[in-house]
Scaffold this active site. Structure first.
Site, mmCIF file in Angstrom:
data_model
loop_
_atom_site.group_PDB
_atom_site.id
_atom_site.type_symbol
_atom_site.label_atom_id
_atom_site.label_comp_id
_atom_site.label_asym_id
_atom_site.label_seq_id
_atom_site.Cartn_x
_atom_site.Cartn_y
_atom_site.Cartn_z
ATOM 1 N N GLU A 325 0.835 -1.207 0.000
ATOM 2 C CA GLU A 325 0.000 0.000 0.000
ATOM 3 C C GLU A 325 0.864 1.248 0.000
ATOM 4 O O GLU A 325 0.552 2.245 -0.661
ATOM 5 C CB GLU A 325 -0.923 0.002 1.238
ATOM 6 C CG GLU A 325 -1.978 1.099 1.227
ATOM 7 C CD GLU A 325 -1.527 2.411 1.858
ATOM 8 O OE1 GLU A 325 -2.240 3.402 1.704
ATOM 9 O OE2 GLU A 325 -0.462 2.459 2.487
ATOM 10 N N ASP A 353 -7.172 1.104 8.211
ATOM 11 C CA ASP A 353 -5.833 1.655 7.935
ATOM 12 C C ASP A 353 -5.758 3.091 8.451
ATOM 13 O O ASP A 353 -5.357 4.002 7.752
ATOM 14 C CB ASP A 353 -5.535 1.592 6.425
ATOM 15 C CG ASP A 353 -4.117 2.056 6.117
ATOM 16 O OD1 ASP A 353 -3.289 2.126 7.048
ATOM 17 O OD2 ASP A 353 -3.839 2.368 4.938
HETATM 18 ZN ZN LIG Z 1 -1.368 2.673 6.062
#
Ligand SMILES: [Zn+2]
Length: 456
Positions: A325, A353
């Site tokens: 990511e 997240d």
């Molecule tokens: Zn992250």
């Protein structure tokens, strides 16, 4: 009579929950808090494996660990999805100082930004021009910038309650700073760290050169906020001061890595998927506990709680540990590509997240009708102090799965301390509170349960 009809209509419209929903949520929260696994998992991921930048040995160890732990849960399927990821290495620690006109030097804390080129082996020395944004840079033009180091020093806006908005308002400096500065002949870029804290820690993060030819690429680093303030003050006293920095990072060839995926196959709608996930990679300065070890172990805990509580989902529930990511989003891109190619219908994709802090609620990217239905579940969450339900962005890893009809969602923890740790050396296990982490895992499980039971 009219009054009675109104009363009946009102009663019918108010949501009446079955005892079951309340009971199931109670069981979910109780099990997560009394007999949870997320914190122990995080301890291993953070303390035994540590920072896990894509393509690193630690990232591969995290893949192996994730698969082994999912294998132990008795899920219906566990597998690795191959994906090529960029491999950027920091090399030896960076070094930087400010050199005043008197010749006196003051060391400052910097770190190379992810994707940056190194300086030449002797380092870069140049005078500094401070700007707050790209407009100021443009106004200076080549005459004011050529041969200098551009110092981007726009702080995160402190009066924004959602610190992610403050981050969003600044991060262009870090991501695009080198591309913009290179246009005017700068020799390097120093960016104020993306945090509201004033401390000595530089915060990493990705940057881009877009399609700049290699010869035009200039080294780019983050400087701690304390040292950014110092540099700014010293520049006001002496505009001709010199800044020196040396960094040793390198972009290598792409390497093979994996998303780690586990599934409980649905009893009624096996071809409809509800996924929970986070990203398995992290920056290298800390051990990536908040970003995003927390999201990984919370997502694993969702499936474990389903198994432990013997909840048999109607839809297939997947945990996806996305790779890369931070500096590429390759794992999420690959996952969405394969899901589309196979015609897999992803009805809900929930991401964690935003750190392992006290959960406040969720954000949803969905239709108005779906959102109104979700709002009807709010009272079920009240006993757990989960009250923040908003329409808005979900998260980077689930965004590629968005369609017109499905729902992408993100866990929204309290954001006040997140950027104290984000991408810095203090994103470590000791900064995560066990109960806060577990409450997040329980909240995600509760939401997945409600989606699975009542549809979207
Ligand atoms: Zn992250």
């Amino acid at each position: 009579m009219k009054k009675l009809i109104v009363l009946i209509a009102l009663c019918l419209s108010c949501q009446v929950f079955s005892q079951t929903d309340e009971d199931v949520l109670k069981q979910i929260y109780k099990t997560a808090l009394v007999d949870g696994k997320s914190y122990t998992w995080l301890e291993t991921l953070s303390m035994d494996i540590g920072g896990r930048l894509s393509g690193s040995l630690n990232a591969e160890r995290a893949v192996e660990w994730g698969k082994a732990e999912l294998d132990s849960l008795g899920l219906d399927k566990v597998w690795l999805q191959p994906v090529m990821v960029p491999k950027w290495v920091r090399g030896a620690k960076e070094f930087a100082y400010i050199k005043a006109g008197s010749g006196e030097t003051t060391n400052v804390n910097i770190c190379a930004l992810g994707g940056s080129v190194s300086t030449n082996p002797l380092g870069v020395t140049a005078s500094v021009v401070e700007v707050k944004n790209f407009e100021e840079l443009k106004a200076l033009g080549e005459a004011g910038v050529k041969g200098k180091i551009v110092f981007y020093n726009r702080p995160m806006q402190a009066d924004l309650i959602n610190t992610f908005s403050a981050y969003g308002g600044c991060v262009d400096q870090r991501y695009m700073g080198a591309v913009e500065a290179a246009k005017y002949g700068a020799v390097g870029v120093i960016v104020r760290s993306m945090t509201l804290n004033i401390d000595n820690l530089p915060h990493a993060g990705s940057m881009t050169y877009e399609d700049l030819p290699v010869s035009k690429r200039i080294p780019s680093a983050a400087i701690s906020t304390k040292d950014a303030n110092l540099l700014s003050t010293m520049l006001k006293l002496d505009t001709s001061l010199q800044f020196y920095f040396k960094q040793n990072c390198k972009q290598l060839e792409d390497v093979k890595s994996y998303n780690v995926i586990g599934e409980i196959t649905g009893s009624q709608f096996p071809n409809e998927y509800i996924i929970v996930g986070g990203h398995l990679d992290s920056w290298d300065l800390g051990d990536g506990s908040h970003d995003d070890g927390a999201g990984i172990v919370q997502s694993m805990e969702v499936l474990r709680l389903f198994k432990t509580l013997k909840i048999k989902p109607k839809h297939s529930i997947r945990v996806v540990m996305f790779m890369n990511e931070e500096n590429g989003l390759r794992g999420a891109t690959e996952y969405a590509k394969e899901a589309k190619a196979k015609g897999e219908k992803h009805v809900v994709s929930l991401e964690s997240d935003a750190g392992g802090f006290t959960p406040r609620g969720f954000s949803f990217d969905c239709t108005e009708a779906s959102f109104n239905k979700i709002l009807g579940w709010k009272p079920l969450f009240e006993p757990y102090l989960i009250h923040y339900f908003i329409q808005g962005g979900a998260g980077a890893d689930v965004r590629p799965l968005k369609t017109d009809t499905n729902i992408t969602a993100g866990l929204r923890p309290d954001s006040q301390r997140y950027f104290d740790h984000h991408h810095a050396a203090n994103d470590t296990f000791d900064a995560v509170n066990k109960r806060e982490l577990e409450l997040g895992a329980a909240s995600m499980t509760a939401l997945v349960y409600l989606f699975d039971t009542h549809g979207i």
